[in-house]
Write a protein that holds these residues in place. Structure first.
Motif, mmCIF file in Angstrom:
data_model
loop_
_atom_site.group_PDB
_atom_site.id
_atom_site.type_symbol
_atom_site.label_atom_id
_atom_site.label_comp_id
_atom_site.label_asym_id
_atom_site.label_seq_id
_atom_site.Cartn_x
_atom_site.Cartn_y
_atom_site.Cartn_z
ATOM 1 N N VAL A 18 -20.152 -44.687 3.417
ATOM 2 C CA VAL A 18 -20.696 -43.729 2.457
ATOM 3 C C VAL A 18 -19.723 -43.693 1.286
ATOM 4 O O VAL A 18 -18.549 -43.363 1.469
ATOM 5 C CB VAL A 18 -20.856 -42.324 3.070
ATOM 6 C CG1 VAL A 18 -21.421 -41.358 2.045
ATOM 7 C CG2 VAL A 18 -21.730 -42.357 4.323
ATOM 8 N N ALA A 19 -20.196 -44.055 0.105
ATOM 9 C CA ALA A 19 -19.351 -44.076 -1.075
ATOM 10 C C ALA A 19 -20.222 -44.076 -2.321
ATOM 11 O O ALA A 19 -21.316 -44.642 -2.319
ATOM 12 C CB ALA A 19 -18.465 -45.311 -1.068
ATOM 13 N N PHE A 20 -19.734 -43.417 -3.379
ATOM 14 C CA PHE A 20 -20.458 -43.445 -4.645
ATOM 15 C C PHE A 20 -19.490 -43.338 -5.808
ATOM 16 O O PHE A 20 -18.383 -42.808 -5.674
ATOM 17 C CB PHE A 20 -21.494 -42.313 -4.735
ATOM 18 C CG PHE A 20 -20.882 -40.958 -4.952
ATOM 19 C CD1 PHE A 20 -20.715 -40.447 -6.237
ATOM 20 C CD2 PHE A 20 -20.449 -40.197 -3.878
ATOM 21 C CE1 PHE A 20 -20.134 -39.207 -6.436
ATOM 22 C CE2 PHE A 20 -19.874 -38.953 -4.064
ATOM 23 C CZ PHE A 20 -19.701 -38.454 -5.349
ATOM 24 N N THR A 21 -19.905 -43.878 -6.927
ATOM 25 C CA THR A 21 -19.241 -43.679 -8.206
ATOM 26 C C THR A 21 -20.339 -43.514 -9.245
ATOM 27 O O THR A 21 -21.273 -44.316 -9.294
ATOM 28 C CB THR A 21 -18.342 -44.875 -8.596
ATOM 29 O OG1 THR A 21 -17.326 -45.024 -7.620
ATOM 30 C CG2 THR A 21 -17.715 -44.676 -9.972
ATOM 31 N N ALA A 22 -20.215 -42.458 -10.050
ATOM 32 C CA ALA A 22 -21.210 -42.191 -11.091
ATOM 33 C C ALA A 22 -20.486 -41.746 -12.361
ATOM 34 O O ALA A 22 -19.448 -41.085 -12.290
ATOM 35 C CB ALA A 22 -22.189 -41.117 -10.626
ATOM 36 N N SER A 51 -27.165 -37.916 -5.843
ATOM 37 C CA SER A 51 -28.408 -37.851 -6.615
ATOM 38 C C SER A 51 -28.091 -37.642 -8.095
ATOM 39 O O SER A 51 -27.596 -36.568 -8.469
ATOM 40 C CB SER A 51 -29.294 -36.705 -6.133
ATOM 41 O OG SER A 51 -30.362 -36.506 -7.045
ATOM 42 N N PRO A 52 -28.389 -38.627 -8.940
ATOM 43 C CA PRO A 52 -28.165 -38.439 -10.373
ATOM 44 C C PRO A 52 -29.110 -37.398 -10.972
ATOM 45 O O PRO A 52 -28.809 -36.821 -12.015
ATOM 46 C CB PRO A 52 -28.413 -39.832 -10.966
ATOM 47 C CG PRO A 52 -29.276 -40.527 -9.966
ATOM 48 C CD PRO A 52 -28.912 -39.962 -8.629
ATOM 49 N N ASP A 53 -30.220 -37.130 -10.318
ATOM 50 C CA ASP A 53 -31.180 -36.127 -10.808
ATOM 51 C C ASP A 53 -30.658 -34.705 -10.639
ATOM 52 O O ASP A 53 -30.915 -33.840 -11.471
ATOM 53 C CB ASP A 53 -32.522 -36.264 -10.090
ATOM 54 C CG ASP A 53 -33.201 -37.587 -10.385
ATOM 55 O OD1 ASP A 53 -32.999 -38.135 -11.487
ATOM 56 O OD2 ASP A 53 -33.917 -38.090 -9.501
ATOM 57 N N THR A 54 -29.914 -34.458 -9.560
ATOM 58 C CA THR A 54 -29.399 -33.111 -9.301
ATOM 59 C C THR A 54 -27.899 -32.987 -9.551
ATOM 60 O O THR A 54 -27.390 -31.882 -9.719
ATOM 61 C CB THR A 54 -29.673 -32.693 -7.843
ATOM 62 O OG1 THR A 54 -28.932 -33.551 -6.962
ATOM 63 C CG2 THR A 54 -31.159 -32.738 -7.519
#
Length: 146
Positions: A18-22, A51-54
């Protein structure tokens, strides 16, 4: 080249990565609201938790996570990492009176359970001189440590 032990580039076969970069969109620079800051440009979202939407990261796998925020500030900027509505860590940065572009950062280890939510919270006008350009990024990242 085969994966060499200790290089850190192998992915666990268990499927629990589980990993993210935004990144903040240039058009979302200098936000006028308070509350969740949305990072619309997702670079990676292993596990689909961000979630880029929230602007919310929702935990799908229990564990210890590391979150980092880097904000480009031109003036005064304040934000915090929140978990389930509670502030975990925060930063306040000002480049006044010179008003120049600088970067402020914060990070924290946070133990999460399924459905816990983590986000970047901003305070509102007067402390939202947070921006992004083609050459300056404002970034939110998180990774499950295992």
């Amino acid at each position: 080249m085969a994966n060499e032990p200790g290089r850190g580039d192998s992915i666990s076969p268990s499927g629990t990565t589980v990993a993210f970069t935004a990144k903040l969109s240039v058009s979302d620079s200098y936000p006028c609201h308070s509350g969740v800051l949305k990072f619309a440009n997702v670079l990676i979202n292993e596990g689909g938790g961000y979630s880029p939407d929230t602007g919310l990261f929702t935990c799908s796998v229990d564990g210890l996570y590391h979150f980092t925020v880097h904000v480009s500030v031109y003036g005064r900027g304040q934000c915090a990492i929140f978990k389930n509505g509670e502030k975990v860590v925060s930063l306040y940065h000002t480049s006044l009176p010179d008003k120049c572009s600088q970067v402020a950062s914060m990070s924290s280890l946070i133990r999460l359970s399924k459905k816990d939510e983590v986000w970047v919270n901003i305070w509102g006008p007067g402390r939202n001189d947070i921006f992004a350009t083609d050459d300056n990024d404002t970034v939110f990242a998180g990774v499950r440590l295992g």
